[in-house]
Design a protein around this motif. Structure first.
Motif, mmCIF file in Angstrom:
data_model
loop_
_atom_site.group_PDB
_atom_site.id
_atom_site.type_symbol
_atom_site.label_atom_id
_atom_site.label_comp_id
_atom_site.label_asym_id
_atom_site.label_seq_id
_atom_site.Cartn_x
_atom_site.Cartn_y
_atom_site.Cartn_z
ATOM 1 N N GLU A 57 -17.539 -20.703 -15.620
ATOM 2 C CA GLU A 57 -18.645 -20.867 -16.559
ATOM 3 C C GLU A 57 -18.679 -22.283 -17.137
ATOM 4 O O GLU A 57 -19.747 -22.865 -17.334
ATOM 5 N N ILE A 58 -17.513 -22.852 -17.396
ATOM 6 C CA ILE A 58 -17.452 -24.239 -17.856
ATOM 7 C C ILE A 58 -18.055 -25.160 -16.805
ATOM 8 O O ILE A 58 -18.835 -26.061 -17.115
ATOM 9 N N ARG A 59 -17.704 -24.929 -15.555
ATOM 10 C CA ARG A 59 -18.238 -25.746 -14.461
ATOM 11 C C ARG A 59 -19.759 -25.605 -14.369
ATOM 12 O O ARG A 59 -20.479 -26.589 -14.217
ATOM 13 N N LEU A 60 -20.270 -24.372 -14.493
ATOM 14 C CA LEU A 60 -21.716 -24.136 -14.416
ATOM 15 C C LEU A 60 -22.469 -24.783 -15.574
ATOM 16 O O LEU A 60 -23.517 -25.390 -15.389
ATOM 17 N N ARG A 61 -21.946 -24.625 -16.788
ATOM 18 C CA ARG A 61 -22.667 -25.102 -17.963
ATOM 19 C C ARG A 61 -22.530 -26.603 -18.203
ATOM 20 O O ARG A 61 -23.421 -27.216 -18.776
ATOM 21 N N THR A 62 -21.390 -27.175 -17.810
ATOM 22 C CA THR A 62 -21.157 -28.594 -18.124
ATOM 23 C C THR A 62 -21.198 -29.492 -16.901
ATOM 24 O O THR A 62 -21.296 -30.705 -17.039
ATOM 25 N N GLY A 63 -21.053 -28.887 -15.729
ATOM 26 C CA GLY A 63 -20.969 -29.682 -14.514
ATOM 27 C C GLY A 63 -19.601 -30.309 -14.306
ATOM 28 O O GLY A 63 -19.397 -31.050 -13.355
ATOM 29 N N LYS A 64 -18.669 -30.008 -15.187
ATOM 30 C CA LYS A 64 -17.317 -30.560 -15.081
ATOM 31 C C LYS A 64 -16.364 -29.518 -14.528
ATOM 32 O O LYS A 64 -16.441 -28.343 -14.863
ATOM 33 N N THR A 65 -15.473 -29.966 -13.681
ATOM 34 C CA THR A 65 -14.440 -29.093 -13.150
ATOM 35 C C THR A 65 -13.188 -29.276 -13.992
ATOM 36 O O THR A 65 -12.742 -30.408 -14.197
ATOM 37 N N VAL A 66 -12.676 -28.171 -14.499
ATOM 38 C CA VAL A 66 -11.435 -28.230 -15.271
ATOM 39 C C VAL A 66 -10.393 -27.377 -14.568
ATOM 40 O O VAL A 66 -10.707 -26.351 -13.968
ATOM 41 N N THR A 67 -9.164 -27.812 -14.640
ATOM 42 C CA THR A 67 -8.075 -27.024 -14.065
ATOM 43 C C THR A 67 -7.727 -25.895 -15.022
ATOM 44 O O THR A 67 -8.021 -25.957 -16.225
ATOM 45 N N GLN A 68 -7.088 -24.878 -14.493
ATOM 46 C CA GLN A 68 -6.642 -23.794 -15.358
ATOM 47 C C GLN A 68 -5.613 -24.310 -16.355
ATOM 48 O O GLN A 68 -5.573 -23.853 -17.496
ATOM 49 N N GLN A 69 -4.811 -25.266 -15.946
ATOM 50 C CA GLN A 69 -3.827 -25.850 -16.858
ATOM 51 C C GLN A 69 -4.535 -26.542 -18.026
ATOM 52 O O GLN A 69 -4.162 -26.358 -19.179
ATOM 53 N N ASP A 70 -5.589 -27.334 -17.741
ATOM 54 C CA ASP A 70 -6.337 -27.995 -18.806
ATOM 55 C C ASP A 70 -7.025 -26.976 -19.718
ATOM 56 O O ASP A 70 -7.061 -27.143 -20.936
#
Length: 91
Positions: free
Chosen positions: A21-34
């Motif tokens: 959902e973070i990737r969809l809404r922000t366009g940013k890829t975050v790691t599970q660790q982050d």
């Protein structure tokens, strides 16, 4: 240094959903660790709420809790009965 933490499948699934959902809404890829680091940082800021979520409900209230409730009471001058409360709660 990274350390492995075991979580159940449900928690892992919700973490993956949040990551997507973070990737969809922000366009940013975050790691599970982050993501976990951010969640821990946020929880640390509201640690009292997190700690309280692990407490068992205390019934009856402690004397200190009863005193605190009595201290914050006031009289509105309006008489209230059960039907008034039902009307407010349930319409």
């Amino acid at each position: 240094m990274a350390t492995a933490v075991k979580v159940d499948e449900g928690a892992k699934s919700r973490l993956e959903e949040l990551q997507a959902e973070i990737r969809l809404r922000t366009g940013k890829t975050v790691t599970q660790q982050d993501l976990l680091t951010r969640l821990i940082d946020d929880a640390y800021e509201s640690r009292d709420a997190v700690i309280d979520s692990f407490r068992e409900a205390t019934v009856p209230l402690t004397d200190a809790e009863k005193d605190a409730m009595r201290r914050d009471r006031f009289r509105s001058g309006v008489e209230t009965d059960e039907s008034d409360i039902d009307d407010v709660l349930y319409g």
